[in-house]
Design a protein around this motif. Structure first.
Motif, PDB file in Angstrom:
ATOM      1  N   ALA A   1       0.829  -1.203   0.000  1.00  0.00           N
ATOM      2  CA  ALA A   1       0.000   0.000   0.000  1.00  0.00           C
ATOM      3  C   ALA A   1       0.868   1.260   0.000  1.00  0.00           C
ATOM      4  N   ASP A   2       1.945   1.247   0.783  1.00  0.00           N
ATOM      5  CA  ASP A   2       2.854   2.401   0.816  1.00  0.00           C
ATOM      6  C   ASP A   2       3.518   2.621  -0.542  1.00  0.00           C
ATOM      7  N   LEU A   3       3.988   1.538  -1.151  1.00  0.00           N
ATOM      8  CA  LEU A   3       4.657   1.652  -2.450  1.00  0.00           C
ATOM      9  C   LEU A   3       3.690   2.134  -3.527  1.00  0.00           C
ATOM     10  N   LEU A   4       2.437   1.689  -3.441  1.00  0.00           N
ATOM     11  CA  LEU A   4       1.437   2.157  -4.396  1.00  0.00           C
ATOM     12  C   LEU A   4       1.209   3.659  -4.259  1.00  0.00           C
ATOM     13  N   GLY A   5       1.117   4.130  -3.011  1.00  0.00           N
ATOM     14  CA  GLY A   5       0.937   5.565  -2.777  1.00  0.00           C
ATOM     15  C   GLY A   5       2.137   6.379  -3.245  1.00  0.00           C
ATOM     16  N   LEU A   6       3.361   5.881  -2.992  1.00  0.00           N
ATOM     17  CA  LEU A   6       4.558   6.598  -3.415  1.00  0.00           C
ATOM     18  C   LEU A   6       4.696   6.610  -4.935  1.00  0.00           C
ATOM     19  N   THR A   7       4.319   5.510  -5.581  1.00  0.00           N
ATOM     20  CA  THR A   7       4.370   5.456  -7.043  1.00  0.00           C
ATOM     21  C   THR A   7       3.395   6.455  -7.653  1.00  0.00           C
ATOM     22  N   LEU A   8       2.205   6.556  -7.056  1.00  0.00           N
ATOM     23  CA  LEU A   8       1.223   7.532  -7.530  1.00  0.00           C
ATOM     24  C   LEU A   8       1.744   8.952  -7.371  1.00  0.00           C
ATOM     25  N   LEU A   9       2.350   9.244  -6.225  1.00  0.00           N
ATOM     26  CA  LEU A   9       2.913  10.577  -6.002  1.00  0.00           C
ATOM     27  C   LEU A   9       4.044  10.866  -6.987  1.00  0.00           C
ATOM     28  N   ALA A  10       4.896   9.864  -7.240  1.00  0.00           N
ATOM     29  CA  ALA A  10       6.006  10.054  -8.179  1.00  0.00           C
ATOM     30  C   ALA A  10       5.484  10.338  -9.586  1.00  0.00           C
ATOM     31  N   ALA A  11       4.417   9.634  -9.987  1.00  0.00           N
ATOM     32  CA  ALA A  11       3.844   9.852 -11.320  1.00  0.00           C
ATOM     33  C   ALA A  11       3.267  11.259 -11.447  1.00  0.00           C
ATOM     34  N   ILE A  12       2.517  11.694 -10.432  1.00  0.00           N
ATOM     35  CA  ILE A  12       1.931  13.041 -10.460  1.00  0.00           C
ATOM     36  C   ILE A  12       3.027  14.101 -10.429  1.00  0.00           C
ATOM     37  N   LEU A  13       4.035  13.867  -9.592  1.00  0.00           N
ATOM     38  CA  LEU A  13       5.133  14.816  -9.472  1.00  0.00           C
ATOM     39  C   LEU A  13       5.892  14.959 -10.791  1.00  0.00           C
ATOM     40  N   SER A  14       6.130  13.833 -11.452  1.00  0.00           N
ATOM     41  CA  SER A  14       6.876  13.873 -12.715  1.00  0.00           C
ATOM     42  C   SER A  14       6.108  14.608 -13.807  1.00  0.00           C
ATOM     43  N   VAL A  15       4.781  14.477 -13.806  1.00  0.00           N
ATOM     44  CA  VAL A  15       3.967  15.158 -14.817  1.00  0.00           C
ATOM     45  C   VAL A  15       3.908  16.652 -14.549  1.00  0.00           C
ATOM     46  N   TRP A  16       3.742  17.027 -13.294  1.00  0.00           N
ATOM     47  CA  TRP A  16       3.532  18.436 -12.962  1.00  0.00           C
ATOM     48  C   TRP A  16       4.816  19.267 -13.009  1.00  0.00           C
ATOM     49  N   ILE A  17       5.971  18.650 -12.738  1.00  0.00           N
ATOM     50  CA  ILE A  17       7.216  19.425 -12.800  1.00  0.00           C
ATOM     51  C   ILE A  17       8.066  19.001 -13.998  1.00  0.00           C
ATOM     52  N   HIS A  18       7.491  18.160 -14.866  1.00  0.00           N
ATOM     53  CA  HIS A  18       8.129  17.761 -16.122  1.00  0.00           C
ATOM     54  C   HIS A  18       9.488  17.099 -15.869  1.00  0.00           C
ATOM     55  N   SER A  19       9.438  15.999 -15.123  1.00  0.00           N
ATOM     56  CA  SER A  19      10.658  15.264 -14.814  1.00  0.00           C
ATOM     57  C   SER A  19      10.435  13.777 -15.044  1.00  0.00           C
ATOM     58  N   ASP A  20      11.501  13.006 -14.914  1.00  0.00           N
ATOM     59  CA  ASP A  20      11.432  11.563 -15.123  1.00  0.00           C
ATOM     60  C   ASP A  20      10.773  10.905 -13.922  1.00  0.00           C
TER      61      ASP A  20
END
Length: 225
Positions: free
Chosen positions: A108-127
């Motif tokens: 559950a923690d890894l799923l939440g962190l993966t979701l945050l990483a995906a949103i973060l990468s889209v919003w700040i235009h990063s990998d």
């Protein structure tokens, strides 16, 4: 006939896994969801107010120790609620119970962190892989410290020690987030982050192995009493 009847009533591993999923309180899942959603809102507001993407990443990475803190009580409930003797007397091994609960919370923690990483990468235009590494390192560091404590502090208040350590990690991240001109999130430092991820992952594997031995020793001590 008794043995055949008992064998027919034995639960499979899948049924046992689902049972433990229901055993974990809905409040734990709700807190984890609120942490993820709260960080998404924080990220959205930060993008409007801050120009420093480094500072934004560091603020969002605080979610890693917070997610670990949300599940600490579930892992330490046997000791904190004086339920260890009851769980040791059941037909399910303490080691099996602990590993299943840990895996459920970890996924559950890894799923939440993966979701945050995906949103973060889209919003700040990063990998997305880079963002995930920035989130996984503090998560692994918090898990490593908590597992180390669980292997050495087997008292009812052990959960508070884990919460204190996770809180210290979050506090250090918060201090760093408001420290300008940091080099730690520069591309040149990615090798250090990757090394930290490998080292902390290996450390977690060793501590999990130690926790399994601890559970077995508790089971052996209980059978001799």
């Amino acid at each position: 006939m008794l043995r055949l009847r008992q064998a027919g009533r034995r639960t499979s591993f899948g049924e046992f896994y689902l049972a433990q999923l229901r055993f974990i309180s809905w409040k734990v899942w709700a807190v984890q969801l609120l942490i993820v959603l709260g960080m998404v809102l924080l990220l959205r507001n930060a993008l409007q107010e801050m120009g420093e993407s480094v500072q934004i990443v560091m603020m969002v990475s605080i979610a890693a120790p917070l997610l670990v803190m949300a599940g600490i009580h579930t892992l330490t409930r046997s000791l904190s609620c004086h339920m260890l003797e009851i769980e040791l007397s059941t037909r399910h091994l303490l080691e099996k119970l602990t590993m299943v609960r840990m895996s459920l919370l970890g996924m559950a923690d890894l799923l939440g962190l993966t979701l945050l990483a995906a949103i973060l990468s889209v919003w700040i235009h990063s990998d997305v892989a880079t963002m995930l590494i920035y989130l996984l390192v503090p998560f692994n560091l918090t898990c490593l410290g908590c597992l180390w404590l669980l292997n050495r502090v087997r008292i009812p208040s052990c959960g508070y020690y884990c919460l204190t350590f996770a809180g210290i990690v979050a506090l250090v991240q918060m201090i760093l987030a408001f420290t300008p001109k940091l080099w730690v999130f520069e591309p040149a430092a990615m090798g250090v982050w990757q090394m930290m991820l490998l080292v902390t992952t290996a450390g977690i594997a060793l501590q999990v192995r130690g926790l399994r031995k601890t559970c077995r020793s508790l089971e052996t001590a209980s059978s001799l009493m």
